[in-house]
Design a protein around this motif. Structure first.
Motif, short mmCIF file in Angstrom:
data_model
loop_
_atom_site.label_atom_id
_atom_site.label_comp_id
_atom_site.label_asym_id
_atom_site.label_seq_id
_atom_site.Cartn_x
_atom_site.Cartn_y
_atom_site.Cartn_z
N TYR A 35 11.23 3.54 -9.43
CA TYR A 35 9.89 3.83 -9.86
C TYR A 35 9.86 5.20 -10.54
CZ TYR A 35 8.12 0.12 -6.81
OH TYR A 35 7.86 -1.09 -6.21
N GLN A 37 6.95 8.28 -11.27
CA GLN A 37 5.64 8.72 -10.83
C GLN A 37 5.13 9.79 -11.77
OE1 GLN A 37 5.41 10.66 -6.94
NE2 GLN A 37 3.39 9.75 -6.62
N LEU A 41 -1.13 8.24 -12.80
CA LEU A 41 -0.66 6.88 -13.05
C LEU A 41 -0.01 6.25 -11.84
CD1 LEU A 41 0.88 7.34 -16.61
CD2 LEU A 41 -1.34 6.38 -16.01
N GLY A 42 0.19 7.00 -10.80
CA GLY A 42 0.80 6.45 -9.60
C GLY A 42 2.26 6.10 -9.83
N LEU A 43 2.74 5.18 -9.06
CA LEU A 43 4.13 4.72 -9.13
C LEU A 43 4.22 3.49 -10.01
CD1 LEU A 43 4.80 5.16 -5.36
CD2 LEU A 43 6.25 6.19 -7.10
N GLN A 45 6.89 0.67 -11.66
CA GLN A 45 8.23 0.13 -11.45
C GLN A 45 9.01 0.07 -12.75
OE1 GLN A 45 8.87 -4.05 -10.31
NE2 GLN A 45 9.92 -3.26 -8.49
N TYR A 48 14.16 -3.50 -10.87
CA TYR A 48 14.44 -3.84 -9.49
C TYR A 48 15.64 -4.78 -9.41
CZ TYR A 48 11.88 -8.22 -10.38
OH TYR A 48 11.44 -9.43 -10.87
N ASP A 59 7.68 -2.85 -14.79
CA ASP A 59 6.58 -2.67 -15.74
C ASP A 59 6.93 -1.75 -16.91
OD1 ASP A 59 4.37 -2.57 -12.91
OD2 ASP A 59 4.83 -4.26 -14.23
N LEU A 88 8.92 12.15 -12.31
CA LEU A 88 9.48 12.14 -10.96
C LEU A 88 9.90 10.72 -10.66
CD1 LEU A 88 10.04 13.60 -8.28
CD2 LEU A 88 7.65 13.21 -7.66
N PHE A 90 11.69 7.76 -8.21
CA PHE A 90 11.97 7.36 -6.83
C PHE A 90 12.74 6.05 -6.80
CE2 PHE A 90 9.79 10.42 -4.33
CZ PHE A 90 8.71 10.84 -5.09
N TYR A 101 8.78 -0.65 1.78
CA TYR A 101 9.94 -0.01 1.20
C TYR A 101 10.28 1.31 1.90
CZ TYR A 101 8.79 -3.04 -2.80
OH TYR A 101 8.50 -4.09 -3.61
N PHE A 103 11.73 4.82 0.78
CA PHE A 103 11.89 5.57 -0.47
C PHE A 103 12.87 6.72 -0.29
CE2 PHE A 103 8.78 4.12 -3.58
CZ PHE A 103 7.95 3.33 -2.81
N GLY A 104 13.53 7.05 -1.39
CA GLY A 104 14.30 8.27 -1.44
C GLY A 104 13.39 9.47 -1.61
N SER A 105 13.98 10.65 -1.65
CA SER A 105 13.20 11.89 -1.74
C SER A 105 12.77 12.25 -3.15
CB SER A 105 14.00 13.05 -1.14
OG SER A 105 14.24 12.82 0.24
N TYR B 36 0.68 3.87 1.95
CA TYR B 36 1.78 4.83 2.02
C TYR B 36 1.22 6.25 2.04
CZ TYR B 36 5.37 1.37 0.75
OH TYR B 36 6.22 0.30 0.73
N GLY B 43 9.35 11.44 -0.72
CA GLY B 43 9.01 10.11 -1.19
C GLY B 43 7.91 9.50 -0.34
N PRO B 44 7.26 8.47 -0.85
CA PRO B 44 6.21 7.78 -0.06
C PRO B 44 6.78 7.23 1.25
CG PRO B 44 6.12 7.12 -2.36
CD PRO B 44 7.38 7.91 -2.19
N PHE B 89 -1.40 6.35 -0.94
CA PHE B 89 -1.40 5.27 -1.91
C PHE B 89 -1.66 3.95 -1.22
CE2 PHE B 89 0.50 7.48 -5.47
CZ PHE B 89 1.24 8.48 -4.89
N GLY B 102 -1.50 2.04 -6.40
CA GLY B 102 -2.61 2.76 -6.98
C GLY B 102 -2.20 4.17 -7.36
N ALA B 103 -3.13 4.90 -7.97
CA ALA B 103 -2.81 6.24 -8.46
C ALA B 103 -2.74 7.28 -7.34
CB ALA B 103 -3.85 6.67 -9.50
#
Lengths: 112, 111
Positions: A35, A37, A41-43, A45, A48, A59, A88, A90, A101, A103-105, B36, B43-44, B89, B102-103
């Motif tokens: 992803y 970020q 706009l959020g996360l 994708q 995958y 996306d 950023l 992820f 999920y 997630f990594g850092s 999240y 990360g989330p 999120f 979401g944002a």
């Protein structure tokens, strides 16, 4: 410790210089995903993978490549980075039937 | 296209108060949702999930409510603590392989 490990955490590069961001998970997860970020706009994708040698576009795949030669690794490749790929990033993983999920850092990439 | 959005980008609450973070979704076929939490520099992190056959699910200090009629999801945090300060999120399952996020809403807890 169960985790998703990304490297590097921070990267500044120049336009056009190929780079790879690595992602590795130690949970034997089938599913892995990338992803980006961006503020507001959020996360979103990028790509995958459902399992080894199985990858598909998310996306926003333009300008990115991935590979899944081993179950634990899912590198993100930018063949010719551009400033609009400053973001950023992820990596995330899960079992095939679990959407919670891990997630990594994150990797903060700046392309100048 | 389908989207997941949040009503408020920021929320500030007093320590000890309850927090409510809202999320609207537009895909009426979505059957699974996750909240999240993302702390600064991390990360989330999965908080809680809910399936569409449920209206409410409770965890430790957190409750998720799902209103399918108006396609609305909320996260309630009881007795909010400074450690709850983060971006939250919501995410919905859009197909067998993908969660759409979401944002985010930034929660700030004032001491």
């Amino acid at each position: 410790e169960a985790q998703v490990t990304q490297n590097p955490r921070y990267l500044i590069t120049v336009t056009g210089k190929k780079l790879t961001v690595t992602c590795s998970q130690n949970m034997n997860h089938e599913y892995m995903s990338w992803y980006r970020q961006d503020p507001g706009l959020g996360l979103r994708q990028i790509y995958y993978s459902m399992n080894v040698e199985v990858t598909d576009k998310g996306d926003v795949p333009e300008g990115y490549k991935v590979s899944r030669k081993e179950k634990r690794n899912f590198p993100l490749i930018l063949e010719s980075p551009s400033p609009n790929q400053t973001s950023l990033y992820f990596c995330a993983s899960s079992t095939w039937d679990d959407y919670g999920y891990t997630f990594g850092s994150g990797t903060r990439l700046t392309v100048v | 296209g389908e989207s997941v959005g949040l009503h408020l980008p920021t929320l500030s609450v007093q320590e000890g108060d309850n927090s409510i973070i809202n999320c609207a979704y537009s895909n009426s076929a979505s059957d699974y949702f996750i909240w999240y939490k993302q702390e600064s520099g991390k990360g989330p992190q999965f908080i809680i999930d809910i399936r569409s056959n449920m209206d409410k699910r409770q965890g430790q200090r957190v409750t998720v409510l799902l209103n399918k009629t108006v396609k609305h999801l909320s996260l309630q945090i009881a007795a909010t603590q400074p450690g709850d300060s983060a971006v939250y999120f919501c995410a919905e399952k859009v197909n067998n392989n993908d969660m759409r996020f979401g944002a985010g809403t930034r929660l700030t807890v004032k001491p």
